[in-house]
Write a protein that holds these residues in place. Structure first.
Motif, PDB file in Angstrom:
ATOM      1  N   ALA A 182       7.704  -5.136  -4.674  1.00  0.00           N
ATOM      2  CA  ALA A 182       8.040  -4.704  -6.093  1.00  0.00           C
ATOM      3  C   ALA A 182       8.915  -5.719  -6.768  1.00  0.00           C
ATOM      4  CB  ALA A 182       8.979  -3.166  -5.835  1.00  0.00           C
ATOM      5  N   LYS A 183       9.638  -6.368  -6.258  1.00  0.00           N
ATOM      6  CA  LYS A 183      10.527  -7.237  -7.113  1.00  0.00           C
ATOM      7  C   LYS A 183      10.808  -8.249  -5.985  1.00  0.00           C
ATOM      8  CE  LYS A 183      15.169  -7.631  -9.471  1.00  0.00           C
ATOM      9  NZ  LYS A 183      16.129  -6.524  -9.874  1.00  0.00           N
ATOM     10  N   LYS A 187       3.172  -5.217  -0.250  1.00  0.00           N
ATOM     11  CA  LYS A 187       3.289  -4.975  -1.371  1.00  0.00           C
ATOM     12  C   LYS A 187       4.971  -5.210  -1.804  1.00  0.00           C
ATOM     13  CE  LYS A 187      -0.297  -1.494  -2.069  1.00  0.00           C
ATOM     14  NZ  LYS A 187      -0.548  -0.108  -2.209  1.00  0.00           N
ATOM     15  N   THR A 204      10.591  -4.245  -1.271  1.00  0.00           N
ATOM     16  CA  THR A 204       9.309  -3.856  -0.940  1.00  0.00           C
ATOM     17  C   THR A 204       9.026  -2.457  -1.865  1.00  0.00           C
ATOM     18  OG1 THR A 204       9.958  -2.370   0.793  1.00  0.00           O
ATOM     19  CG2 THR A 204       9.707  -4.514   1.510  1.00  0.00           C
ATOM     20  N   ALA A 205       7.623  -2.225  -1.702  1.00  0.00           N
ATOM     21  CA  ALA A 205       7.048  -1.335  -2.660  1.00  0.00           C
ATOM     22  C   ALA A 205       7.868   0.123  -2.119  1.00  0.00           C
ATOM     23  CB  ALA A 205       5.530  -1.043  -2.150  1.00  0.00           C
TER      24      ALA A 205
END
Length: 324
Positions: free
Chosen positions: A53-54, A51, A108-109
């Motif tokens: 996030a960016k 996962k 990361t998430a």
């Protein structure tokens, strides 16, 4: 409190490594760890199993990192926006590795900033084979993908100390910063090294094939020829002028060092380690061979520097290469 903070940080580091390598181990089990043509292509596949996030390209790495700079081990500050390729993670290009594609930044998430560099020569791993994990305090940290992905990550966000190898962590990477230990007139030199000598037979084969730029061969322990080989040719060795300019970096007052003359009564400025050099006294081979048994070198100590020549089987002379 220091011991508590150290334990907390160690757990954050283990957790970040575990989560990342859990994903890459799953990719390995599916035969998807590589090869890929670039870090960008690898991350395209990675994000299906990890996962993110960016994501930031090499020209916008800073957008995936909490601070402008990282403090390096020598006390200097590294501009994180300059972490463009694997060279800036001190990864070499050779027969087995090529980390020259653009890096990719991710968050990361769970909010961990990472900068990734992929080895384009990474080969697909056998999904049916079991690969061991290394452990720290009984917890797995990394796996067989170590030869495929290099990274740095950060565990404290905007908090201090923001120092490499403390809260900024190398993961399968050799370092952080410029790939150039020394930069002179646009030439980028890596760190000095102790050459592995070439045998006379190896040297003569290189001469016969027109390789490396070597014209003659010395003994069965030719350390100068070994330095040439490790630099992939005389053209990647320092010239007499390069070594004179390096000498000028190491003494107070920025003296102009002659290419030919001995210069005495100098005062060493203590900066050798900043350039990946040993503390004086030391010697570095140049690109110029004199005849079969000799080559030029420059000697450095705390009060003088001189260009001279010596036998090519000298074991205590160092090599220095231009790097890409």
């Amino acid at each position: 409190m220091t011991n508590v903070n150290d334990r907390v940080n160690a757990e954050k580091i283990r957790s970040a490594k575990y989560k990342f390598t859990k994903a890459t181990d799953h990719m390995k089990s599916l035969g998807l760890i590589g090869p890929y043509s670039s870090t960008d292509a690898f991350v395209d596949e990675l994000q299906k199993y990890f996962k993110i996030a960016k994501r930031c390209d090499a020209n916008h790495i800073r957008a995936c990192w909490p601070t402008d700079t990282v403090k390096l081990e020598d006390g200097t500050e590294w501009n994180i926006a300059d972490t463009k390729t694997g060279k800036n993670l001190k990864m070499e290009k050779n027969d087995f590795s090529d980390y020259t594609s653009d890096n990719v930044g991710i968050i990361t998430a769970d909010g961990t900033p990472m900068i990734l560099s992929y080895n384009k020569k990474c080969q697909a791993l056998d999904p049916m084979k079991t690969y061991g994990w290394s452990t720290s305090n009984g917890k797995p940290e990394t796996n067989a993908t170590a030869g495929c992905v290099a990274a740095v990550f950060e565990i404290n966000g905007h908090s201090r100390p923001n120092t490499f190898r403390k809260d900024v962590v190398a993961f399968n990477a050799n370092g952080l910063g410029s790939a150039c230990s020394i930069e002179i007139d646009g030439k980028c030199f890596g760190a000095v090294f102790t050459p592995t000598p070439m045998t006379k037979a190896e040297c003569e084969a290189a001469v016969a094939e027109g390789k490396l730029g070597i014209k003659t061969c010395a003994s069965n322990s030719d350390y100068w020829a070994g330095a040439v080989k490790q630099c992939n040719g005389i053209q990647n060795m320092p010239t007499d002028s390069d070594l004179a300019k390096i000498a000028s970096l190491l003494y107070e007052g920025s003296p102009t060092i002659s290419v030919t003359d001995r210069v005495e009564n100098l005062t060493y400025n203590g900066k050798a380690s900043q350039y990946g050099l040993p503390e004086p006294e030391f010697q570095v081979w140049s690109a110029k061979e004199i005849f079969a048994n000799n080559a030029l070198y420059r000697h450095f100590d705390t009060t003088s520097t001189v260009k001279s020549n010596h036998y090519r089987w000298r074991t205590n002379y160092l090599g220095l290469c231009v790097v890409e």
